[in-house]
Design a protein around this motif. Structure first.
Motif, PDB file in Angstrom:
ATOM      1  N   SER A  82       0.738  -1.259   0.040  1.00 38.50           N
ATOM      2  CA  SER A  82       0.055  -0.161   0.035  1.00 38.50           C
ATOM      3  C   SER A  82       0.783   1.240   0.034  1.00 38.50           C
ATOM      4  CB  SER A  82      -0.678  -0.040   1.299  1.00 38.50           C
ATOM      5  OG  SER A  82      -1.528  -1.282   1.363  1.00 38.50           O
ATOM      6  N   ARG A  83       0.296   2.046  -0.777  1.00 39.90           N
ATOM      7  CA  ARG A  83       0.885   3.615  -0.614  1.00 39.90           C
ATOM      8  C   ARG A  83      -0.229   4.449  -0.720  1.00 39.90           C
ATOM      9  NH1 ARG A  83       3.332   6.148  -5.952  1.00 39.90           N
ATOM     10  NH2 ARG A  83       2.078   4.810  -7.523  1.00 39.90           N
ATOM     11  N   PRO A  84      -0.545   5.033   0.323  1.00 39.00           N
ATOM     12  CA  PRO A  84      -1.861   5.960   0.434  1.00 39.00           C
ATOM     13  C   PRO A  84      -1.445   7.342  -0.497  1.00 39.00           C
ATOM     14  CG  PRO A  84      -1.130   5.401   2.616  1.00 39.00           C
ATOM     15  CD  PRO A  84      -0.105   4.969   1.590  1.00 39.00           C
ATOM     16  N   PRO A  85      -2.540   7.647  -1.168  1.00 41.99           N
ATOM     17  CA  PRO A  85      -3.892   7.104  -1.412  1.00 41.99           C
ATOM     18  C   PRO A  85      -4.215   6.362  -2.152  1.00 41.99           C
ATOM     19  CG  PRO A  85      -3.758   9.317  -2.559  1.00 41.99           C
ATOM     20  CD  PRO A  85      -2.485   8.939  -1.736  1.00 41.99           C
ATOM     21  N   SER A  86      -3.496   5.681  -2.890  1.00 43.43           N
ATOM     22  CA  SER A  86      -3.580   4.717  -4.001  1.00 43.43           C
ATOM     23  C   SER A  86      -4.076   3.510  -3.362  1.00 43.43           C
ATOM     24  CB  SER A  86      -2.371   4.270  -4.601  1.00 43.43           C
ATOM     25  OG  SER A  86      -1.803   5.297  -5.615  1.00 43.43           O
ATOM     26  N   SER A  87      -4.874   2.517  -4.062  1.00 42.03           N
ATOM     27  CA  SER A  87      -5.564   1.225  -3.576  1.00 42.03           C
ATOM     28  C   SER A  87      -4.446   0.275  -3.295  1.00 42.03           C
ATOM     29  CB  SER A  87      -6.496   0.596  -4.596  1.00 42.03           C
ATOM     30  OG  SER A  87      -7.502   1.593  -4.529  1.00 42.03           O
ATOM     31  N   PRO A  88      -4.456  -0.743  -2.579  1.00 35.63           N
ATOM     32  CA  PRO A  88      -3.422  -1.702  -2.117  1.00 35.63           C
ATOM     33  C   PRO A  88      -3.392  -2.364  -3.494  1.00 35.63           C
ATOM     34  CG  PRO A  88      -4.914  -1.599  -0.264  1.00 35.63           C
ATOM     35  CD  PRO A  88      -5.448  -0.852  -1.320  1.00 35.63           C
ATOM     36  N   THR A  89      -1.859  -2.707  -3.650  1.00 39.94           N
ATOM     37  CA  THR A  89      -1.443  -3.550  -4.804  1.00 39.94           C
ATOM     38  C   THR A  89      -1.382  -5.315  -4.231  1.00 39.94           C
ATOM     39  OG1 THR A  89      -0.302  -1.984  -6.092  1.00 39.94           O
ATOM     40  CG2 THR A  89       0.064  -4.466  -6.426  1.00 39.94           C
ATOM     41  N   SER A  90      -2.375  -5.992  -4.462  1.00 41.28           N
ATOM     42  CA  SER A  90      -2.344  -7.435  -4.094  1.00 41.28           C
ATOM     43  C   SER A  90      -1.578  -8.225  -5.106  1.00 41.28           C
ATOM     44  CB  SER A  90      -3.920  -7.914  -4.131  1.00 41.28           C
ATOM     45  OG  SER A  90      -3.875  -9.259  -3.465  1.00 41.28           O
ATOM     46  N   VAL A  91      -0.589  -9.192  -4.470  1.00 42.54           N
ATOM     47  CA  VAL A  91       0.014 -10.105  -5.177  1.00 42.54           C
ATOM     48  C   VAL A  91       0.029 -11.516  -4.644  1.00 42.54           C
ATOM     49  CG1 VAL A  91       1.577  -8.365  -5.798  1.00 42.54           C
ATOM     50  CG2 VAL A  91       2.156  -9.738  -3.734  1.00 42.54           C
ATOM     51  N   ASN A  92       0.089 -12.310  -5.373  1.00 43.70           N
ATOM     52  CA  ASN A  92       0.246 -13.698  -5.005  1.00 43.70           C
ATOM     53  C   ASN A  92       1.645 -14.307  -4.963  1.00 43.70           C
ATOM     54  OD1 ASN A  92      -2.406 -14.256  -5.319  1.00 43.70           O
ATOM     55  ND2 ASN A  92      -2.115 -14.617  -7.532  1.00 43.70           N
ATOM     56  N   VAL A  93       2.062 -15.034  -3.587  1.00 40.26           N
ATOM     57  CA  VAL A  93       3.081 -15.452  -3.248  1.00 40.26           C
ATOM     58  C   VAL A  93       3.270 -17.097  -3.220  1.00 40.26           C
ATOM     59  CG1 VAL A  93       5.013 -15.164  -1.443  1.00 40.26           C
ATOM     60  CG2 VAL A  93       3.461 -13.448  -1.908  1.00 40.26           C
ATOM     61  N   THR A  94       4.098 -17.673  -3.998  1.00 41.54           N
ATOM     62  CA  THR A  94       4.235 -18.975  -3.991  1.00 41.54           C
ATOM     63  C   THR A  94       5.643 -19.479  -4.107  1.00 41.54           C
ATOM     64  OG1 THR A  94       2.431 -19.096  -5.448  1.00 41.54           O
ATOM     65  CG2 THR A  94       3.641 -21.022  -5.454  1.00 41.54           C
ATOM     66  N   SER A  95       6.056 -20.042  -3.149  1.00 41.60           N
ATOM     67  CA  SER A  95       7.407 -20.394  -2.742  1.00 41.60           C
ATOM     68  C   SER A  95       8.288 -19.285  -2.812  1.00 41.60           C
ATOM     69  CB  SER A  95       7.947 -21.627  -3.960  1.00 41.60           C
ATOM     70  OG  SER A  95       7.161 -22.505  -3.748  1.00 41.60           O
TER      71      SER A  95
END
Length: 221
Positions: A82-95
């Motif tokens: 997250s970096r306000p005021p932008s929306s959070p960046t959601s990421v997938n984490v695998t291994s």
């Protein structure tokens, strides 16, 4: 003598009640520990040639808990940057490898403070031994920086979280609660060599062990 037998019966009943109230040793128990705000988690990546750092994976990380240092070798789950005021960046984490959802940016911008929340499972080792798929929440922040041009990783400051680890549990431990275990042991005592000790404490406290001892003396009084 009747008083002695009655006292012995009461002691036996009280001991049986106490032992039945304690849980028996078991396996597969876990405990959730807070992660202490200390240390960093490295996000690996590379400079994109402009003013962004493209992140690709989490590095091996050591976090501090109430039982000591816990080493995390693999992350699996989701992370939100997250970096306000932008929306959070959601990421997938695998291994520990980071992949991005369509339409989201894949990098940190210079001169911007970011926060990160990882939620998922981790593999690694702790003072309790190796673990896999431990439920983990990890919070961190990335301070503002002037440039990513010479970096191959950036360090996020750990601000908290929690991790659920297996508890050491075997026939050598008696789990009283998720935070209290009693080790079966015998404490050495110099009194063992005394005649009164040998007389009063042999034969598992059977009533015949007290003949001529202190309890019989109390009866005489």
């Amino acid at each position: 003598m009747k008083k002695l037998i009655a006292m012995s019966a009461l002691l036996s009943a009280a001991t049986a009640t106490l032992l039945s109230a304690l849980p028996s040793p078991s396996f597969g128990q876990t405990v959730t520990l807070p992660i202490i705000a200390s240390g960093t988690i490295a996000v690996q990546g590379s400079y994109d040639g402009f003013s962004y750092f493209d992140y690709s994976s989490f590095a091996n990380t050591t976090v501090l808990t109430s039982i000591g240092a816990v080493n995390i070798s693999a992350f699996n789950g989701q992370a939100e940057f997250s970096r306000p005021p932008s929306s959070p960046t959601s990421v997938n984490v695998t291994s520990s490898n980071i992949t991005f959802s369509s339409g989201h940016s894949a990098h940190f911008h210079t001169n911007t403070v970011y926060s990160m929340v990882f939620t998922g499972t981790t593999d690694g080792s702790s003072p309790n031994g190796a673990f896999t798929n431990a439920l983990t929440t990890l919070n961190a922040t990335l301070p503002s920086t002037s440039s990513f041009a010479s970096l191959t990783s950036v360090n996020l400051n750990i601000t908290g979280g929690s991790i659920t680890l297996p508890v050491v549990s075997s026939s050598d431990y008696l789990p009283v609660s998720d935070k209290l275990h009693i080790a079966y042991s015998s404490l050495p005592s110099s009194d063992q060599n005394e005649p009164e000790y040998q007389q009063e404490y042999r034969n598992d406290f059977h009533s015949s062990s007290f003949e001529g001892g202190r309890i019989l003396g109390l009866e005489d009084k």
